[in-house]
Design a protein around this motif. Structure first.
Motif, PDB file in Angstrom:
ATOM      1  N   GLY A 166      -3.032   8.797   2.642  1.00 48.61           N
ATOM      2  CA  GLY A 166      -1.870   8.359   3.414  1.00 48.61           C
ATOM      3  C   GLY A 166      -1.910   8.800   4.859  1.00 48.61           C
ATOM      4  N   PHE A 167      -2.730   9.821   5.163  1.00 54.98           N
ATOM      5  CA  PHE A 167      -2.656  10.456   6.484  1.00 54.98           C
ATOM      6  C   PHE A 167      -2.854   9.487   7.656  1.00 54.98           C
ATOM      7  CE2 PHE A 167      -4.838  12.381  10.090  1.00 54.98           C
ATOM      8  CZ  PHE A 167      -3.849  13.239  10.502  1.00 54.98           C
ATOM      9  N   GLY A 168      -3.930   8.727   7.589  1.00 55.09           N
ATOM     10  CA  GLY A 168      -4.236   7.836   8.705  1.00 55.09           C
ATOM     11  C   GLY A 168      -3.083   6.899   9.008  1.00 55.09           C
ATOM     12  N   ARG A 169      -2.511   6.301   7.944  1.00 59.45           N
ATOM     13  CA  ARG A 169      -1.420   5.351   8.105  1.00 59.45           C
ATOM     14  C   ARG A 169      -0.215   5.991   8.776  1.00 59.45           C
ATOM     15  NH1 ARG A 169      -2.132   3.085   3.248  1.00 59.45           N
ATOM     16  NH2 ARG A 169      -0.775   4.629   2.344  1.00 59.45           N
ATOM     17  N   VAL A 170       0.137   7.203   8.321  1.00 59.56           N
ATOM     18  CA  VAL A 170       1.341   7.837   8.850  1.00 59.56           C
ATOM     19  C   VAL A 170       1.118   8.324  10.280  1.00 59.56           C
ATOM     20  CG1 VAL A 170       3.007   9.697   8.519  1.00 59.56           C
ATOM     21  CG2 VAL A 170       2.086   8.487   6.543  1.00 59.56           C
ATOM     22  N   MET A 209       2.395  12.571  -1.009  1.00 63.33           N
ATOM     23  CA  MET A 209       1.550  13.236  -0.018  1.00 63.33           C
ATOM     24  C   MET A 209       1.845  14.725   0.052  1.00 63.33           C
ATOM     25  SD  MET A 209       1.203  10.696   3.233  1.00 63.33           S
ATOM     26  CE  MET A 209       0.493  11.865   4.371  1.00 63.33           C
ATOM     27  N   ASP A 210       3.094  15.101  -0.220  1.00 67.36           N
ATOM     28  CA  ASP A 210       3.458  16.517  -0.141  1.00 67.36           C
ATOM     29  C   ASP A 210       2.993  17.326  -1.348  1.00 67.36           C
ATOM     30  OD1 ASP A 210       4.498  16.456   2.326  1.00 67.36           O
ATOM     31  OD2 ASP A 210       6.591  16.299   1.727  1.00 67.36           O
ATOM     32  N   ASN A 227      -0.817  18.566   8.366  1.00 65.79           N
ATOM     33  CA  ASN A 227       0.522  18.110   8.036  1.00 65.79           C
ATOM     34  C   ASN A 227       1.521  18.549   9.104  1.00 65.79           C
ATOM     35  OD1 ASN A 227       2.341  16.786   6.353  1.00 65.79           O
ATOM     36  ND2 ASN A 227       2.943  18.693   5.350  1.00 65.79           N
ATOM     37  N   GLY A 228       1.274  19.753   9.689  1.00 67.68           N
ATOM     38  CA  GLY A 228       2.142  20.242  10.750  1.00 67.68           C
ATOM     39  C   GLY A 228       2.157  19.270  11.921  1.00 67.68           C
ATOM     40  N   TYR A 229       0.982  18.706  12.249  1.00 70.61           N
ATOM     41  CA  TYR A 229       0.919  17.761  13.372  1.00 70.61           C
ATOM     42  C   TYR A 229       1.572  16.434  13.014  1.00 70.61           C
ATOM     43  CZ  TYR A 229      -1.890  20.936  16.008  1.00 70.61           C
ATOM     44  OH  TYR A 229      -2.300  22.024  16.702  1.00 70.61           O
ATOM     45  N   LEU A 230       1.551  16.121  11.712  1.00 71.40           N
ATOM     46  CA  LEU A 230       2.148  14.877  11.250  1.00 71.40           C
ATOM     47  C   LEU A 230       3.646  14.880  11.503  1.00 71.40           C
ATOM     48  CD1 LEU A 230       0.611  12.652   9.805  1.00 71.40           C
ATOM     49  CD2 LEU A 230       1.497  13.481   7.663  1.00 71.40           C
ATOM     50  N   SER A 271      -9.937   8.381   5.190  1.00 75.36           N
ATOM     51  CA  SER A 271      -9.953   7.535   3.987  1.00 75.36           C
ATOM     52  C   SER A 271     -11.238   7.731   3.189  1.00 75.36           C
ATOM     53  CB  SER A 271      -9.732   6.070   4.348  1.00 75.36           C
ATOM     54  OG  SER A 271     -10.879   5.562   4.954  1.00 75.36           O
ATOM     55  N   GLU A 272     -12.368   7.993   3.889  1.00 81.14           N
ATOM     56  CA  GLU A 272     -13.617   8.221   3.149  1.00 81.14           C
ATOM     57  C   GLU A 272     -13.567   9.555   2.394  1.00 81.14           C
ATOM     58  OE1 GLU A 272     -15.969   6.177   2.556  1.00 81.14           O
ATOM     59  OE2 GLU A 272     -15.262   4.583   3.862  1.00 81.14           O
TER      60      GLU A 272
END
Lengths: 453, 453
Positions: A232-236, A252-253, A308-311, A334-335
């Motif tokens: 999920g990271f890239g998308r968010v 994700m959490d 996650n902090g940067y997210l 994603s890879e």
């Protein structure tokens, strides 16, 4: 007279209201408890089964009291059998076996030494028998209590050392009043053995819970949780459109539970070492390898936590800076996600994961691209504070790629140590269709503390 | 004949060599064990005292067997007193009281319910008495075993629930054979009370170990460890001359124990809640505030761990870049170090630390300076990869300053909650002379797991 009556009525009403209030409160507490119980049972149905197993074991052992021909052999000593069941029966087979073996050996040794102390004291003569016994008990209790501080003994034999003190004191001290010490020690030992065997039998043969299997599951699911975050990271982070946002955020959490998984993993390894080979675990399992994978997973989880902090941080990097690193970053995350999920699936199904390495190679290529992009650096007039977060995110992702490589290496090592199957084509098709299912909350079921009598 | 003799001699020699080898091995093991024991004792001498206390308590309670006038009252039941001592005696007063209270109340309730079940079964008639008893035992054991999965009950009453099952089974089942159930329950309860009181008495009045005091010490020493790292950080990172390098490095690494301090803190708080007010802790202590301080300390320790990574990493930032941020960074780290040490000292001596705030103000000023320095950014022709580490170190230090502020706030809150003294001038002088001493290894002494019978 009328006013008195009225007062009585009022008083009764007040009592009624109070009573109703109490009743409501009690009903509330009970309903809440029932809800909690239902939740606990649904989270991990093995908890219900375990409770029923304990009930069954105690009932079975208490048969010694009810049937005359059984009772005659042991008499009051049947008590020890009931006690052993209550105290030794633990959630997993490993914990139960560990405690059972500890208790049996400690009772044997403690009983033998107790009988010896009794003999020694009676040789010494009646006058000082009492003093000799007291001295023995004091010395042994002090020494063995101190031994319980040795970290190595504490880890595996703490319960045994305690039972040793207990049995030694009981046998040697009771010997002063009851001359049939040997008989007493023998009865205590045999009832404990009966209780222990009943416990171990029920624990192993009725819906067993293997600590080793749970360790296996938890290792796989922890790796998978990291994969879910990275998916999920890239998308968010790059604010791409996402149709099912809130559900995604929750899953994700989930990686956060990985951060505190050290305690449960150590406990499970400790229990698993007591377990015999069984089922899927026909080969002696390299439990320490699981610890290694676990610590690498946690290392990766800490980096993900930083990410996650940067997210969620309020400092928003300008979009033009983000867009420069977008392609490589989404590719890398994603890879890595695919690789981690493949590895998790491989552990769960006990097959060698072949495609994980392909994903890792792709992630490494993206990492290299990103590094050279950052080196040539095309940020002439930008505030350094705007660049820092984006660059940090990029370097965290690069670090996560190397963490993933380490995890993959140690999973491959596990696969060769415990002889995972190499999947054929049919299996590969099946695996790609099926998603890894969530495991129930293993943490809450196993007792962290080794408890008692 | 001669050759046979020679062979015999050779055989004897071989046996002799083998025997000598064994003896040496045994001696080796014993010497190592003795060394370990000495080390354990020196690390925390309270361990030796605890062992002696346990020995004493068991010996005292076993007096019930030796003196006729004591033995007549209880007979064989004196056994329960010995058992209670062995099982309930824990390292700290809190743990002992918690177990003692759990055991006493659980025995009372379990015994009462056991007697009730026995009565119920005997009303039901002789034929089905046995079945009614079995059903009761099965139901209660199953239900209470399931209750042990409730997290709240598990945390404080796990031992009590176990003893409840134990007592209920023993009393209700034995009742089938022995009609004097009430008498039996009464005897079990009173011997357990005697054993428990002896344990609690010896535990509290002979060199008591208070879990609360240890929690207090560990909180202070954890904060201090962070201070020690920050004191040395500036010197090591900017490669300033340092006369006592190796010793310093070792004490700088001590902060790492803080990272894993959650387990021991939770355990100690759990124990401390059972303890009565005492000594320095005359006021009801806000134990949860210690948990808050602990989690803030750990948060800061993670940032320090990240900082430590840059200290030892091979990527060397060019000196000209380092020198730009040197002044503010050394200032920030040394001021934070002073503030943290002051706070630790304040907690240890239970006084309000006044000068900590002055250091914090200075650290904040430096942080502001550094931020504006980074904003104006005078790094035109430098590779971005050279700047990143230095800027990351700078921003980590800025974060550590804000962590220190949070720690200071929660320590001040603790000071007002537990009414710390305000120091007078004489005390301030004394305090500044004295350095905080290292605490012995508290972690190893307290048992993480609540163990047994």
């Amino acid at each position: 007279m009328a006013s008195e009556n009225q007062e009585n009525v009022r008083g009764l009403k007040r009592v009624g209201v109070w009573f109703k209030g109490c009743l409501e409160k009690i009903m509330n507490v009970l309903t809440n408890a029932a809800k909690d119980a239902k939740k606990l049972g649904e989270e991990d149905p093995r908890r219900v089964v375990h409770s029923l197993k304990v009930g069954l074991a105690i009932t079975v052992v208490s048969l010694f009291y009810y049937f005359d021909f059984l009772y005659q052999g042991f008499g009051v000593n049947a008590m020890w059998a009931v006690m052993t069941v209550v105290v030794v029966f633990e959630f997993s087979v490993g914990a139960t076996l560990g405690k059972g073996v500890n208790r049996a050996i400690a009772t044997l040794l403690g009983g033998a030494l107790g009988v010896a102390a009794h003999r020694l004291a009676s040789f010494a003569g009646e006058k000082i028998e009492c003093s000799v016994l007291m001295l023995c008990v004091f010395l042994i209790a002090t020494m063995v209590t101190f031994m319980r501080f040795f970290p190595k003994l504490k880890a595996r034999y703490d319960y045994g050392l305690l039972i040793f003190i207990l049995t030694f004191s009981l046998i040697s001290v009771s010997g002063y009043r009851d001359d049939e010490v040997l008989d007493m020690a023998h009865r205590r030992l045999s009832t404990i053995l009966i209780g222990g065997s009943a416990t171990v039998f029920i624990c192993i043969f009725i819906c067993p819970v293997w600590a080793g299997a749970d360790l296996h599951k938890i290792t796989a699911s922890n790796i998978e949780k990291l994969g879910i975050f990275l998916e999920g990271f890239g998308r968010v982070y790059f604010q791409l459109p996402n149709d099912k946002n809130s559900e995604n955020q929750a899953s994700m959490d989930e990686y956060k539970t990985v951060l505190n998984s050290k305690g449960i993993e150590d406990t499970l390894v400790n229990f698993a070492k007591w377990e015999p080979r069984h089922g899927k675990f026909r080969y002696r399992h390299p439990w320490d390898q699981y610890l290694k994978i676990g610590s690498l997973t946690r290392e990766c989880a800490y980096k993900i936590d930083a990410l996650n902090g940067y997210l969620n941080s309020d400092v928003q990097t300008p979009v033009e800076i983000r867009s420069k690193i977008q392609e490589s970053c989404t590719m890398m995350s994603s890879e890595c996600s695919c690789a981690l999920r493949e590895l998790a699936m491989g552990i769960k199904t006990m097959t060698r994961s072949l495609s994980a390495d392909i994903h890792i190679v792709k992630a490494k290529t993206s990492a290299k691209k990103l590094k050279s992009l950052l080196k040539t650096g095309l940020w002439p007039d930008t505030d350094i504070f705007d660049i820092i977060p984006a660059v940090t995110v990029a370097s965290l992702l690069i670090e996560i790629v190397s963490c993933t490589v380490k995890i993959a290496d140690s999973v491959h090592e596990l696969a060769s140590l415990s002889k995972f199957k190499t999947p054929d084509e049919k299996m590969i098709k099946q695996l790609s269709l099926e998603r890894v299912k969530r495991t129930p909350s293993i943490e809450g079921s196993h007792s962290f503390s080794v408890v008692f009598e």
